[in-house]
Write an enzyme that holds these catalytic residues in place. Structure first.
Site, mmCIF file in Angstrom:
data_model
loop_
_atom_site.group_PDB
_atom_site.id
_atom_site.type_symbol
_atom_site.label_atom_id
_atom_site.label_comp_id
_atom_site.label_asym_id
_atom_site.label_seq_id
_atom_site.Cartn_x
_atom_site.Cartn_y
_atom_site.Cartn_z
ATOM 1 N N GLY A 108 -48.921 14.099 42.790
ATOM 2 C CA GLY A 108 -48.341 15.164 41.981
ATOM 3 C C GLY A 108 -48.685 14.997 40.519
ATOM 4 O O GLY A 108 -49.586 14.241 40.162
ATOM 5 N N ASN A 109 -47.974 15.705 39.676
ATOM 6 C CA ASN A 109 -48.193 15.591 38.231
ATOM 7 C C ASN A 109 -46.865 15.797 37.509
ATOM 8 O O ASN A 109 -45.851 16.101 38.139
ATOM 9 C CB ASN A 109 -49.257 16.594 37.766
ATOM 10 C CG ASN A 109 -48.850 18.028 38.044
ATOM 11 O OD1 ASN A 109 -47.917 18.542 37.455
ATOM 12 N ND2 ASN A 109 -49.539 18.659 38.984
ATOM 13 N N ARG A 110 -46.873 15.621 36.197
ATOM 14 C CA ARG A 110 -45.620 15.587 35.448
ATOM 15 C C ARG A 110 -45.151 16.944 34.927
ATOM 16 O O ARG A 110 -44.228 17.017 34.138
ATOM 17 C CB ARG A 110 -45.745 14.592 34.290
ATOM 18 C CG ARG A 110 -45.818 13.149 34.782
ATOM 19 C CD ARG A 110 -46.016 12.180 33.624
ATOM 20 N NE ARG A 110 -45.116 12.475 32.556
ATOM 21 C CZ ARG A 110 -45.430 12.427 31.254
ATOM 22 N NH1 ARG A 110 -46.632 12.092 30.897
ATOM 23 N NH2 ARG A 110 -44.543 12.715 30.344
#
Ligand code: C5P
Length: 220
Positions: free
Chosen positions: A29-31
């Site tokens: 995923g990512n932030r």
């Protein structure tokens, strides 16, 4: 009261971070918190637009009064946007879409005892969704992209943004610097808006709702 200057407009917005599964319990995923995309949905709705929000992982609630479609992966976001694109006159692609996904998804949880020396993952590119949407856009449809970059200085940031605006075929590119402490997950944002050729149109800083209104102001 806000002016209802977007009445009659139909705005499709993607927001949040995608999650690409590795196995049944893990993902890449990512932030992205989804805050800027959610603020855009809220701002457009408050000005009278009919809004569809394609929501990947959000850390904030979706606004009331918009149609929400939940998605997880880049593939799902693409399918949803393609299904809704033709019925909207404006597309704002604020989602942080994975550029790479695991080439294969394990059927069972990946076990650590089977890989003593570590684990290598093979990743494949995901298609550039916004480039595909702008290639097949309806006449008069406006497309807005985002670019979150970790450029070392402002000249480098602007050069990356200009190249990206042209490559993706968007009408506007909203450029912001991200890093460990900037952009993702924060309450405030600072962006530079570029036109289709990469020329700077506006600089906006403030809370994500005011930034959203200013972005809507410059959409042709
Ligand atoms: O190339 P980059 O990922 O920096 O581009 C960011 C812009 O492109 C954002 O608007 C993002 O939503 C969109 N994007 C996309 N498909 C991808 C990756 C990013 O549409 N696979």
């Amino acid at each position: 009261l806000r002016p209802q200057d977007l009445e009659g407009r139909r705005v499709l917005i993607s927001a949040g971070g995608t999650r690409e599964p590795l196995d049944p319990v893990r993902y890449l995923g990512n932030r992205s918190s989804g805050r800027q995309g959610v603020a855009l949905a809220e701002a457009a709705r408050s000005r009278g637009a009919a809004v569809t929000l394609v929501a990947a992982h959000l850390e904030v609630p979706a606004p009331a009064g918009v149609v929400v479609e939940r998605v997880g992966t880049a593939r799902e976001i693409e399918a949803s946007l393609r299904a809704h694109a033709a019925s909207h006159d404006t597309i704002i692609m604020a989602a942080a879409v994975a550029d790479f996904r695991p080439r294969a998804v394990a059927e069972e949880k990946i076990k650590k005892d089977a890989s003593e020396g570590g684990l290598s993952l093979e990743l494949e590119r995901t298609p550039d969704i916004i480039a595909g949407l702008s290639e097949h856009r309806a006449p008069g449809q406006r497309i807005v992209g985002f670019a979150a970059e970790t450029a070392s200085d402002e000249d480098a940031l602007l050069a990356l943004g200009a190249a990206k605006a042209r490559r993706k075929g968007v009408d506007l590119l909203v450029l912001n610097r991200v890093g460990w402490a900037e952009g993702f997950g924060t309450e405030d944002n600072a962006v530079i808006v570029l036109d289709a050729t990469g020329v700077e149109l506006a600089r906006v800083a403030g809370d994500k709702l005011s930034v959203a209104h200013r972005i809507l102001d410059v959409i042709p």
